[in-house]
Design an enzyme around this catalytic site. Sequence first.
Site, PDB file in Angstrom:
ATOM      1  N   HIS A   1       3.143  10.026   0.287  1.00  0.00           N
ATOM      2  CA  HIS A   1       3.903   8.933   0.907  1.00  0.00           C
ATOM      3  C   HIS A   1       5.264   9.432   1.396  1.00  0.00           C
ATOM      4  CE1 HIS A   1       5.185   4.425   0.474  1.00  0.00           C
ATOM      5  NE2 HIS A   1       5.883   5.011   1.440  1.00  0.00           N
TER       6      HIS A   1
ATOM      7  N   ASN B   1       4.709   3.871  10.147  1.00  0.00           N
ATOM      8  CA  ASN B   1       5.711   2.956  10.720  1.00  0.00           C
ATOM      9  C   ASN B   1       6.651   3.704  11.660  1.00  0.00           C
ATOM     10  OD1 ASN B   1       6.918   4.261   8.512  1.00  0.00           O
ATOM     11  ND2 ASN B   1       8.253   2.549   8.017  1.00  0.00           N
TER      12      ASN B   1
ATOM     13  N   LEU C   1       8.057  10.616   8.390  1.00  0.00           N
ATOM     14  CA  LEU C   1       8.529  11.733   9.228  1.00  0.00           C
ATOM     15  C   LEU C   1       9.138  11.242  10.540  1.00  0.00           C
ATOM     16  CD1 LEU C   1       5.710  14.403   8.632  1.00  0.00           C
ATOM     17  CD2 LEU C   1       7.911  14.155   7.460  1.00  0.00           C
TER      18      LEU C   1
ATOM     19  N   ASP D   1       2.842   0.246   5.510  1.00  0.00           N
ATOM     20  CA  ASP D   1       4.022   0.463   4.668  1.00  0.00           C
ATOM     21  C   ASP D   1       5.324   0.076   5.371  1.00  0.00           C
ATOM     22  OD1 ASP D   1       5.233   1.549   2.179  1.00  0.00           O
ATOM     23  OD2 ASP D   1       6.275   2.760   3.658  1.00  0.00           O
TER      24      ASP D   1
ATOM     25  N   ASP E   1       8.161   8.665  -1.128  1.00  0.00           N
ATOM     26  CA  ASP E   1       8.633   7.641  -0.184  1.00  0.00           C
ATOM     27  C   ASP E   1       9.904   8.130   0.526  1.00  0.00           C
ATOM     28  OD1 ASP E   1       8.805   5.389   1.363  1.00  0.00           O
ATOM     29  OD2 ASP E   1       9.348   4.024  -0.258  1.00  0.00           O
TER      30      ASP E   1
ATOM     31  N   HIS F   1       4.594   2.824  -4.198  1.00  0.00           N
ATOM     32  CA  HIS F   1       5.913   2.662  -4.856  1.00  0.00           C
ATOM     33  C   HIS F   1       6.013   1.510  -5.871  1.00  0.00           C
ATOM     34  CE1 HIS F   1       6.204  -0.039  -1.435  1.00  0.00           C
ATOM     35  NE2 HIS F   1       6.560   0.895  -0.581  1.00  0.00           N
TER      36      HIS F   1
ATOM     37  N   GLY G   1      16.008   2.666   2.363  1.00  0.00           N
ATOM     38  CA  GLY G   1      15.386   3.984   2.312  1.00  0.00           C
ATOM     39  C   GLY G   1      16.249   5.066   1.712  1.00  0.00           C
TER      40      GLY G   1
HETATM   41  O1  DOR Z   1      13.018   1.804   1.504  1.00  0.00           O
HETATM   42  C1  DOR Z   1      12.067   1.857   2.271  1.00  0.00           C
HETATM   43  N1  DOR Z   1      12.151   2.519   3.441  1.00  0.00           N
HETATM   44  N2  DOR Z   1      10.946   1.204   1.955  1.00  0.00           N
HETATM   45  C2  DOR Z   1       9.921   1.089   2.815  1.00  0.00           C
HETATM   46  O2  DOR Z   1       8.943   0.491   2.451  1.00  0.00           O
HETATM   47  C3  DOR Z   1      10.027   1.659   4.178  1.00  0.00           C
HETATM   48  C4  DOR Z   1      10.993   2.769   4.215  1.00  0.00           C
HETATM   49  C5  DOR Z   1      11.384   3.167   5.630  1.00  0.00           C
HETATM   50  O3  DOR Z   1      10.498   3.329   6.471  1.00  0.00           O
HETATM   51  O4  DOR Z   1      12.566   3.411   5.860  1.00  0.00           O
END
Ligand code: DOR
Length: 452
Positions: free
Chosen positions: A81, A115, A84, A173, A326, A253, A345
Site C-alpha cells: 500500500h 488514486n 506513487l 483507497d 500507506d 490501514h 497523508g
Molecule cells: O492519509 C491518507 N492519505 N489516507 C488516504 O487514505 C489517502 C492518502 C493519500 O492519497 O494522500
Amino acid sequence: MLGPVTRGVIKGKMSQKGKALLIRGGRIIDPSQGLDEVGSLLISEGKISWLGSEEITPPRSNYDVLPADGLIVCPGFIDLHCHLREPGDEEKETIASGTLAAAHGGFTTVCCMPNTTPPLDNRATIEYVRSKAATDGVVRVLPIGCISKGRNGKKLSSLSEMTSAGVVGYSDDGSPVMDSGLMRRALEYSRASGLPVIDHCEDTRLTVGGLMNEGVVSTRLGLRGIPAVAEEIMVARDLALAQLTGGWLHIAHVSTEGSVELIRRAKDKGVRVTAEVTPHHLTLTEEMVVGYDTNAKVNPPLRTEQDIQALIEGLRDDSLDIIATDHAPHSEADKQCDFALAPFGISGLETALGSLMRLVHDNQLSLVSLIAKLTCEPARIIGDKHGKLGTLAIGASADIAVFDPSQDWLVDTKVFASKGKNTPLAGAKLKGKVMATICQGKLVYKDESVKL
Ligand code: DOR
C-alpha cells in the site's frame, strides 16, 4: 543449519545483471524458510544462487563482497500500500522518486494505489504505470486498480480488463465505497478473480469535516474529530459482505481496537479476510497533532495508546497479516497551511523500518515476526503471478534488504529520496537503519558507510 554447498551451486561468473555479489557473514533471517542463522549468501544473474555458513564462503575472485557482520540480511520488504502519484501529481512524487524512496527504505516491491489523475481504472492506465515502472522504477512496482470507475463509488470499473493487465487487487483507497450494493458486486467479482478488494473503511457520514481522532485531544485542540466507529461500522459491513459473497476482503490501514476485534472474530468464523496496519498507526498517537503539525494529519487518523496496544496484539495473533506503509507523499506547499486545509497523508517509506524496530527493541514484537509481516506475508497476498517474492530461496529473484538493527539515526527529510517530506518524525531519533537494498540482483541502495 546452513551446510557447505547444500543449498545451491556457486556460479561465480559475471552475470548479465553485473558481477556476482556475496553478502558475507550477516544474520540471515528468512521467515518463508524458517531460516535464522549467521551465514553468507551469493547473488548471481539476478537470483539467489547459494547460501552457506560463514566459514565456507566461496573463493573471493569471482564476486564482490558486501560485509554484513552484525547486520540482518532478509528478503526485501514488500509494501502492499503506497502512493506513487504518477500519473497526474508528479510534483508530489513520481514512479522514479517513489521507488528510490522505497529502495532507501529496504523495499524491493511496492504496490501503488490508483488514486492518481486520471485514476487507474482501466487497462490503459494500468499499462501506463507498468511501462513507466519498467523504465523509471528502481524497484518492482505492482499496480492496484480502482473498484469504481473514476473512484466515484457509482459503477464498477473494468475489473476483468485490469485483472488481465496484472493488478494485484482493487481499491478506491482514499475514498470509501459507501454503496453496499457496489461493494457486494466487487466482492463477488473478487471471488471469481481470486484478487483482494482492498478496503478503505470509513463511513463518510460520520467523518464530515473530521481532521483528527475524535476524543479528549480533539476537543482540547478545537479540531473536529473522526470517531473510531466511522472505521468500525464499515469494517463490520464489509466483513458481512465478504461472508455473504465468499469474496476476499483486505482491510487497509486498520487503526482501531474495535476493528482488530471485528477482524479477529471474522477470521475465527472463516471469513476470507486479510488486514494491514501502518508503521505510523503502530507507533504514534493522536498527541502528535498537538502543535497542529499538518504532517501528523493522516486518514485514518493517529489514534490512542490503547489502540496501538490492540494493533500490536493483532499482529502477534495474526488478526493483522501484514504491515504496509500507506506512503502518502505531499508537497511542502500542500502541507504548509491551516490544519483544516492540509491534505491527509504521511510520507513513510524511508522511516518504516526505523519506526517499526522500536516494537522489537521494546520486546513487543519479535524480529522474525516483524520481518515476516514485511516479506513472506505480503508475498502470500500478492501470490506467485509476479514471481516468487518475499523469500531467499535458491533460484528466487535476489530481492534483499540488509539492515543494522541497532544503529541510531536522525530523520532528516532533506536527504529523503521521496519528494514527500511530510513526516511528523522529522528530527526524531530512530534505531534500526537500512544499509543496502538489492532488487533483482541489482544494488539499488547502499548506505554511505557500506564499503563494497
Ligand atoms: O492519509 C491518507 N492519505 N489516507 C488516504 O487514505 C489517502 C492518502 C493519500 O492519497 O494522500
